[in-house]
Scaffold this motif. Sequence first.
Motif, PDB file in Angstrom:
ATOM      1  N   VAL A 168       0.687  -1.049   0.129  1.00 16.05           N
ATOM      2  CA  VAL A 168      -0.286   0.148   0.004  1.00 16.05           C
ATOM      3  C   VAL A 168       0.677   1.214  -0.113  1.00 16.05           C
ATOM      4  O   VAL A 168       1.322   1.061   1.111  1.00 16.05           O
ATOM      5  N   ASN A 169       0.802   1.767  -0.646  1.00  9.82           N
ATOM      6  CA  ASN A 169       1.462   3.255  -0.997  1.00  9.82           C
ATOM      7  C   ASN A 169       1.486   3.974  -0.003  1.00  9.82           C
ATOM      8  O   ASN A 169       1.742   4.056   1.081  1.00  9.82           O
ATOM      9  N   ASP A 170      -0.453   4.604   0.630  1.00 16.25           N
ATOM     10  CA  ASP A 170      -0.925   5.575   1.664  1.00 16.25           C
ATOM     11  C   ASP A 170      -1.731   4.693   2.876  1.00 16.25           C
ATOM     12  O   ASP A 170      -2.975   4.550   2.736  1.00 16.25           O
ATOM     13  N   LEU A 171      -0.183   3.609   3.587  1.00 17.79           N
ATOM     14  CA  LEU A 171      -1.183   3.189   4.586  1.00 17.79           C
ATOM     15  C   LEU A 171      -1.591   3.826   5.417  1.00 17.79           C
ATOM     16  O   LEU A 171      -2.480   3.583   6.202  1.00 17.79           O
ATOM     17  N   PRO A 172      -0.428   5.044   6.201  1.00 21.51           N
ATOM     18  CA  PRO A 172      -2.563   5.992   7.035  1.00 21.51           C
ATOM     19  C   PRO A 172      -3.602   6.217   6.734  1.00 21.51           C
ATOM     20  O   PRO A 172      -4.159   6.037   7.057  1.00 21.51           O
ATOM     21  N   GLY A 173      -3.576   7.088   4.860  1.00 24.01           N
ATOM     22  CA  GLY A 173      -4.795   7.170   4.769  1.00 24.01           C
ATOM     23  C   GLY A 173      -5.858   5.598   4.414  1.00 24.01           C
ATOM     24  O   GLY A 173      -7.070   5.132   5.130  1.00 24.01           O
ATOM     25  N   MET A 174      -5.127   4.237   4.595  1.00 21.58           N
ATOM     26  CA  MET A 174      -5.875   2.693   4.746  1.00 21.58           C
ATOM     27  C   MET A 174      -6.303   2.981   6.053  1.00 21.58           C
ATOM     28  O   MET A 174      -7.591   2.712   6.594  1.00 21.58           O
ATOM     29  N   MET A 175      -5.182   3.129   6.706  1.00 18.96           N
ATOM     30  CA  MET A 175      -5.975   2.782   8.124  1.00 18.96           C
ATOM     31  C   MET A 175      -6.966   4.088   8.655  1.00 18.96           C
ATOM     32  O   MET A 175      -8.000   3.838   9.261  1.00 18.96           O
ATOM     33  N   ILE A 176      -7.149   5.213   8.474  1.00 23.14           N
ATOM     34  CA  ILE A 176      -7.971   6.548   8.701  1.00 23.14           C
ATOM     35  C   ILE A 176      -9.427   5.543   8.280  1.00 23.14           C
ATOM     36  O   ILE A 176     -10.523   5.758   8.957  1.00 23.14           O
ATOM     37  N   GLN A 177      -9.677   5.213   6.736  1.00 29.06           N
ATOM     38  CA  GLN A 177     -11.036   5.294   6.073  1.00 29.06           C
ATOM     39  C   GLN A 177     -11.168   3.711   6.915  1.00 29.06           C
ATOM     40  O   GLN A 177     -12.250   3.605   7.408  1.00 29.06           O
ATOM     41  N   LEU A 178     -10.243   2.905   7.661  1.00 25.05           N
ATOM     42  CA  LEU A 178     -10.849   2.181   7.874  1.00 25.05           C
ATOM     43  C   LEU A 178     -11.316   1.860   9.473  1.00 25.05           C
ATOM     44  O   LEU A 178     -12.635   1.177  10.015  1.00 25.05           O
ATOM     45  N   ARG A 179     -10.786   3.172  10.259  1.00 24.27           N
ATOM     46  CA  ARG A 179     -11.303   3.403  11.251  1.00 24.27           C
ATOM     47  C   ARG A 179     -12.469   3.479  11.688  1.00 24.27           C
ATOM     48  O   ARG A 179     -13.198   3.538  12.478  1.00 24.27           O
ATOM     49  N   LYS A 180     -12.245   5.110  10.053  1.00 22.23           N
ATOM     50  CA  LYS A 180     -13.779   5.760   9.837  1.00 22.23           C
ATOM     51  C   LYS A 180     -15.281   4.001  10.029  1.00 22.23           C
ATOM     52  O   LYS A 180     -15.742   4.398  10.280  1.00 22.23           O
ATOM     53  N   ALA A 181     -14.631   3.083   9.206  1.00 23.61           N
ATOM     54  CA  ALA A 181     -15.892   2.308   9.002  1.00 23.61           C
ATOM     55  C   ALA A 181     -15.913   1.597  10.298  1.00 23.61           C
ATOM     56  O   ALA A 181     -17.269   0.806   9.850  1.00 23.61           O
ATOM     57  N   MET A 182     -15.230   0.959  10.781  1.00 25.43           N
ATOM     58  CA  MET A 182     -15.501  -0.066  12.047  1.00 25.43           C
ATOM     59  C   MET A 182     -15.803   0.689  13.375  1.00 25.43           C
ATOM     60  O   MET A 182     -16.497   2.188  13.470  1.00 25.43           O
ATOM     61  N   VAL A 183     -16.612   0.313  13.563  1.00 22.54           N
ATOM     62  CA  VAL A 183     -17.207   0.651  15.429  1.00 22.54           C
ATOM     63  C   VAL A 183     -16.607   1.387  15.903  1.00 22.54           C
ATOM     64  O   VAL A 183     -15.228   0.525  16.136  1.00 22.54           O
ATOM     65  N   PRO A 184     -17.192   1.528  17.501  1.00 19.07           N
ATOM     66  CA  PRO A 184     -15.867   2.571  18.496  1.00 19.07           C
ATOM     67  C   PRO A 184     -15.041   1.344  18.830  1.00 19.07           C
ATOM     68  O   PRO A 184     -13.982   2.005  19.204  1.00 19.07           O
ATOM     69  N   ASP A 185     -15.952   0.694  19.163  1.00 14.72           N
ATOM     70  CA  ASP A 185     -14.202  -0.776  20.046  1.00 14.72           C
ATOM     71  C   ASP A 185     -15.126  -1.583  18.485  1.00 14.72           C
ATOM     72  O   ASP A 185     -14.382  -3.552  19.076  1.00 14.72           O
ATOM     73  N   GLY A 186     -14.539  -1.679  17.694  1.00 14.15           N
ATOM     74  CA  GLY A 186     -14.261  -2.422  16.419  1.00 14.15           C
ATOM     75  C   GLY A 186     -12.549  -2.801  16.490  1.00 14.15           C
ATOM     76  O   GLY A 186     -11.704  -2.516  17.178  1.00 14.15           O
ATOM     77  N   VAL A 187     -11.962  -3.796  16.197  1.00 12.71           N
ATOM     78  CA  VAL A 187     -10.904  -5.003  15.592  1.00 12.71           C
ATOM     79  C   VAL A 187     -10.173  -4.884  15.310  1.00 12.71           C
ATOM     80  O   VAL A 187     -10.844  -5.153  13.802  1.00 12.71           O
TER      81      VAL A 187
END
Length: 204
Positions: free
Chosen positions: A169-188
């Motif tokens: 992945v080129n933009d790893l922080p960007g990918m992680m931000i999108q996944l964090r938004k997609a997960m519920v607050p206590d997501g894993v």
Amino acid sequence: MTGFLLRGLRWPLLNTLSSRATASRYYSSGKESAREYLDKTTAPFQVFDRKAKRMQRDRAASRVIDSREVDYLKDEVARRVADRLLDIKRRYHTVVEIGSGCGHLAKAVDDDMMDKLIMCEMSPVSLNRDVNEQEYDVDVERRVMDEEFPEFPEESLDAVVSSLSMHWVNDLPGMMIQLRKAMVPDGVFIGAMFGGDSLFELRT
């Protein structure tokens, strides 16, 4: 995961702020707009050609017998990722796997862990290589999706896993931000990727 994101984004954030000031000064020269300059200076560096990577995965998966002979490494890492899911005393309704390949994690999970696994892979050939050859213990859904640009509704995912795909992945922080938004607050989120000294014997 929040701590990781904060550490990973601290420098790019400072860089963005300084870039805004530089962009405003550059605009006065009349060569290009501040937004155009800012977009160029803050865009993630493209280390990997994602189109070329998809073609490589397509080509590798199309050689079905040969590709299955080298599945053992990804199968082993996928089993270890599945073990980490078991460490969390929770049963998941739906788990999303980013960069699923041919379905290595799907072979390692069962219906005691989750109801459904969504396999997301940018190579349709790899994603569907074993579609008629393998039976799984959980319901499996396949989606053609580039792991660098995950597309899910906000707070819709209980768990996201990634097994040996994030190092492309080129933009790893960007990918992680999108996944964090997609997960519920206590997501894993559980991910496995090659470190800096992995397979150093193969380097020339």
